[in-house]
Design an enzyme around this catalytic site. Structure first.
Site, PDB file in Angstrom:
ATOM      1  N   TYR A 266      -1.625  -7.423  -1.066  1.00 60.04           N
ATOM      2  CA  TYR A 266      -0.329  -7.634  -0.266  1.00 60.04           C
ATOM      3  C   TYR A 266      -0.555  -8.794   0.695  1.00 60.04           C
ATOM      4  CZ  TYR A 266       3.359  -7.065   3.115  1.00 60.04           C
ATOM      5  OH  TYR A 266       4.516  -7.472   3.953  1.00 60.04           O
ATOM      6  N   ASP A 301       5.488  -2.224  -4.621  1.00 58.93           N
ATOM      7  CA  ASP A 301       7.091  -2.244  -4.430  1.00 58.93           C
ATOM      8  C   ASP A 301       7.436  -3.672  -3.897  1.00 58.93           C
ATOM      9  OD1 ASP A 301       5.675  -0.593  -2.417  1.00 58.93           O
ATOM     10  OD2 ASP A 301       7.029  -1.692  -1.183  1.00 58.93           O
ATOM     11  N   LYS A 373       4.102   7.084  -4.109  1.00 59.42           N
ATOM     12  CA  LYS A 373       4.832   6.545  -3.058  1.00 59.42           C
ATOM     13  C   LYS A 373       5.910   5.748  -3.506  1.00 59.42           C
ATOM     14  CE  LYS A 373       5.127   4.671   1.659  1.00 59.42           C
ATOM     15  NZ  LYS A 373       5.741   3.266   1.502  1.00 59.42           N
TER      16      LYS A 373
END
Length: 522
Positions: A266, A301, A373
Site C-alpha cells: 500500500y 481493496d 476483511k
C-alpha cells in the site's frame, strides 16, 4: 451454498499453483531485503528497549538516538549494538542514554567495547525481558477479553477520523453503543510520509488523528472502560503503514491493539514510498504483529479505487496470495491474516451484484482459514446519500451471504465529508438489519454449475495464476514498475525513504529480530 468454502467448484490445483508462485516471489523479495535494515526498524528497536519521549525541540528520542549514529555512518551495526556498548560503559539505562544524547552529553559511538559477546549477551537479556513484558500484558488482555462477551460475526469494523483524539473517544463510544466490534482511528493525512512518530496526545489532524503512543493509550483505556461497563469487548485497530511501520507496530503491541492495517504494498503504491524500504519495513512490523497476536488487515481493496474492479480482479487475487505469503514468512499465523477484499464494481454495470458475489466468494474460498476483511463501496459513490445507502445494503447482503468475518461499515455520506457520528450509526443499523434479515441466505442458495458466478470466479483465478507466474519470472519489483497493481507504476529506486535503508555489517545486532524468528519457527 455460498458459505460452503468449496461452492465455486474451483480447480484446487490452480489455487495450489498460485500459492507456489507466491512463495517463489517472496523468496526473491527476501533475497533483496536480507542483510538490510532501516532507520525505522532501528527506532523500533530503541522503543522496544524502552526509549521514549522527546528532546527540547520536540524531536522524538528514538530519532535523536538513531540519527546521531547514522550521522557517524555507523548504523550498520544496529542501534542495539551501540546502546549495549554505552550501557556497559556507563551503567545507564537506554532511556537515560537517549536523554544524555539529546543534551549533547555523550555519543554512543564513543563507547565501543572490545568483546562484542558482552554486548550480544546484554542485548539478548534486555530483549528477552522486553518481549516477555509485552507478551505478559497481551496475555492479561486475552484473559480480560475472555471475561466479556464477544461481538457477533461479522465483526463490524468502524472508522473514526475527527482529528482530535478526545473527540475520537466520543465517536468510538457511540460506535460501540450501536454494535461496532472494531474501532479504527484513521491517521491524519500525510502521516505516512513522516519519518518520525509524533509524541503525546494530539487534537489537530486533517482527515484523521495522528497515531501516537499516547493517543493509542487514550483510545485503549476508553474502550476498555466501555467494555467493562457494557460486558462486551471492543477491539481497536490502527494503521501500520508509511515510513514508521515498525514503530507503529511496536506501539500497537505495547498499548494492547487487536488489529492493524498492514499491507506490504500500500505505501509503495499510494504514498509513493520506496519499494525496497517498504518491503524491509513490512517484514519487521509484521514480525511484531505476528509475535504478539495482532490481526493484520491487507489492503487490496485500495487497488479497486484506482482501477476498474472487474479488470483488476486478477491483480487483487494475485496480490492477496503475495501479501499472504509475505505475512506467513514474517511469522503471522494464518488465523491472524485478514486478507482484504472490496465491493467496488461500478453500480452502472449490469449484473454487477453477481460479479461482486463471485469475487467475495472467491476470496473466501481461496483463504478458508483467514478472517477476510471486506470493504464497502467508495470509488463510485457520488454524494447521492440514497444511492450510497442502497449500494451499502447490497454490500451488506454479499457480506452475510459469503461468510465474511470482518466487515467495514459503509456510511451514506461516503464521498461527501468525513462521516459524522449519526452517519456511522445509520451504517451500523443497515448492516445489522441485513445480517438479521438474511442471516442464512448463504446456506440456502446454491451456485448454478457453470453459471455467471462460478465462471467469473474461475476466470479471475486463471488470470491471477498467469499474473503470478509472470511475476515469478521477473520479480515483484518489476511488477510494481509495470503498474500491475492498481494501475500505479513505482520504480524500485524511486519514492520516499530510500535514504533510510542501511546495509548491515557482520557485527549487526538486532536482538528482537532474532527473538522473533526463533519464536516464529520454534
Amino acid at each position: 451454498m455460498t458459505t460452503d468454502r468449496a461452492a465455486l467448484g474451483l480447480d484446487p490445483t490452480k489455487a495450489a499453483a498460485c500459492r507456489a508462485a507466491a512463495e517463489s516471489i517472496v523468496d526473491d523479495v527476501c533475497r533483496i531485503t536480507e542483510r538490510r535494515t532501516t532507520f525505522s526498524i532501528e527506532r523500533a528497536v530503541a522503543r522496544l528497549l524502552g526509549v521514549d519521549g522527546v528532546d527540547a525541540n520536540d524531536a522524538p528520542l528514538p530519532n535523536v538516538l538513531v540519527d546521531s549514529v547514522a550521522r557517524r555512518g555507523q548504523l550498520d551495526r544496529g542501534i542495539a549494538y551501540w546502546i549495549g556498548c554505552a550501557m556497559l560503559h556507563t551503567g545507564a539505562t537506554p532511556q537515560a542514554i537517549a536523554e544524555a544524547t539529546a543534551r549533547g552529553e555523550l555519543h554512543v559511538c564513543d563507547f565501543e567495547v572490545g568483546d562484542r559477546r558482552e554486548v550480544d549477551e546484554l542485548m539478548a537479556a534486555r530483549a528477552g525481558r522486553a518481549v516477555a513484558a509485552i507478551a505478559a500484558a497481551r496475555g492479561e488482555r486475552r484473559a480480560f477479553a475472555a471475561t466479556l462477551a464477544d461481538s457477533p460475526a461479522p465483526l463490524a469494523y468502524v472508522l473514526t477520523a475527527t482529528g482530535d483524539v478526545y473527540e475520537d473517544v466520543v465517536h468510538a463510544r457511540a460506535v460501540a453503543q450501536h454494535g461496532g466490534g472494531i474501532v479504527a482511528v484513521i491517521r491524519s493525512t500525510a502521516q505516512s510520509l513522516l519519518d518520525y512518530v509524533p509524541y503525546g496526545p494530539t487534537r489537530e489532524g486533517y482527515g484523521g488523528t495522528f497515531a501516537t503512543q499516547a493517543n493509542f493509550r487514550i483510545m485503549r483505556e476508553a474502550m476498555d472502560e466501555w467494555s467493562v461497563d457494557h460486558g462486551r469487548y471492543i477491539r481497536l485497530s490502527s494503521f501500520c503503514s508509511g515510513l514508521c511501520m515498525p514503530e507503529i507496530a511496536v506501539m500497537g503491541a505495547i498499548e494492547g491493539f487487536d488489529n492493524m492495517v498492514n499491507d506490504a504494498l500500500y505505501g509503495i503504491l499510494y504514498r509513493d514510498l520506496n519499494p525496497v524500504r517498504t518491503l524491509i519495513d513490512q517484514q519487521f512490523s509484521r514480525r511484531v504483529n505476528g509475535m504478539f497476536g495482532i490481526t493484520i488487515n491487507t489492503g487490496e481493496d485500495n487497488y479497486l479505487r484506482t482501477a476498474d474492479a472487474i479488470e483488476a480482479a486478477p491483480s487483487v487475487v494475485a496480490s492477496q496470495f503475495i501479501n499472504f505469503a509475505l505475512a506467513r514468512r514474517a511469522g503471522v499465523p494464518t488465523e491472524h491474516i485478514a486478507v482484504g477484499s472490496a465491493f467496488e464494481v461500478d453500480p452502472a454495470v449490469e449484473n454487477g451484484l453477481l460479479y461482486e458475489w463471485a469475487y467475495a466468494a472467491l476470496t473466501r474460498e481461496l483463504f478458508p482459514d483467514c478472517p477476510i476483511k471486506y470493504m464497502p463501496p467508495t470509488r463510485h459513490m457520488n454524494g447521492d446519500l440514497f444511492r450510497t445507502h442502497a449500494t451499502d445494503t447490497l454490500f451488506n447482503l454479499v457480506t452475510v451471504a459469503t461468510g465474511q468475518e470482518i466487515q467495514t461499515i459503509g456510511t451514506p455520506s461516503e464521498g461527501i465529508h468525513t462521516p459524522h457520528i449519526h452517519d456511522r450509526v445509520l451504517g451500523l443499523q443497515n448492516a445489522e438489519y441485513v445480517q438479521r434479515f438474511a442471516r442464512d441466505v448463504g446456506t440456502e442458495l446454491v451456485f448454478r454449475p457453470g453459471g455467471m458466478i462460478q465462471r467469473h470466479a474461475a476466470e479471475a483465478l486463471d488470470s491471477a495464476l498467469a499474473m503470478l507466474e509472470k511475476i515469478r519470472e521477473t520479480s515483484l519489483l518489476q511488477a510494481l514498475e509495470d503498474a500491475t497493481f492498481g494501475d500505479v507504476s513505482r520504480a524500485r529506486t524511486g519514492g520516499r525513504g530510500a535514504d533510510g535503508i542501511v546495509a548491515v555489517a557482520p557485527e549487526y545486532v538486532n536482538p528482537f529480530a532474532d527473538a522473533m524468528v526463533e519464536a516464529t519457527y520454534a
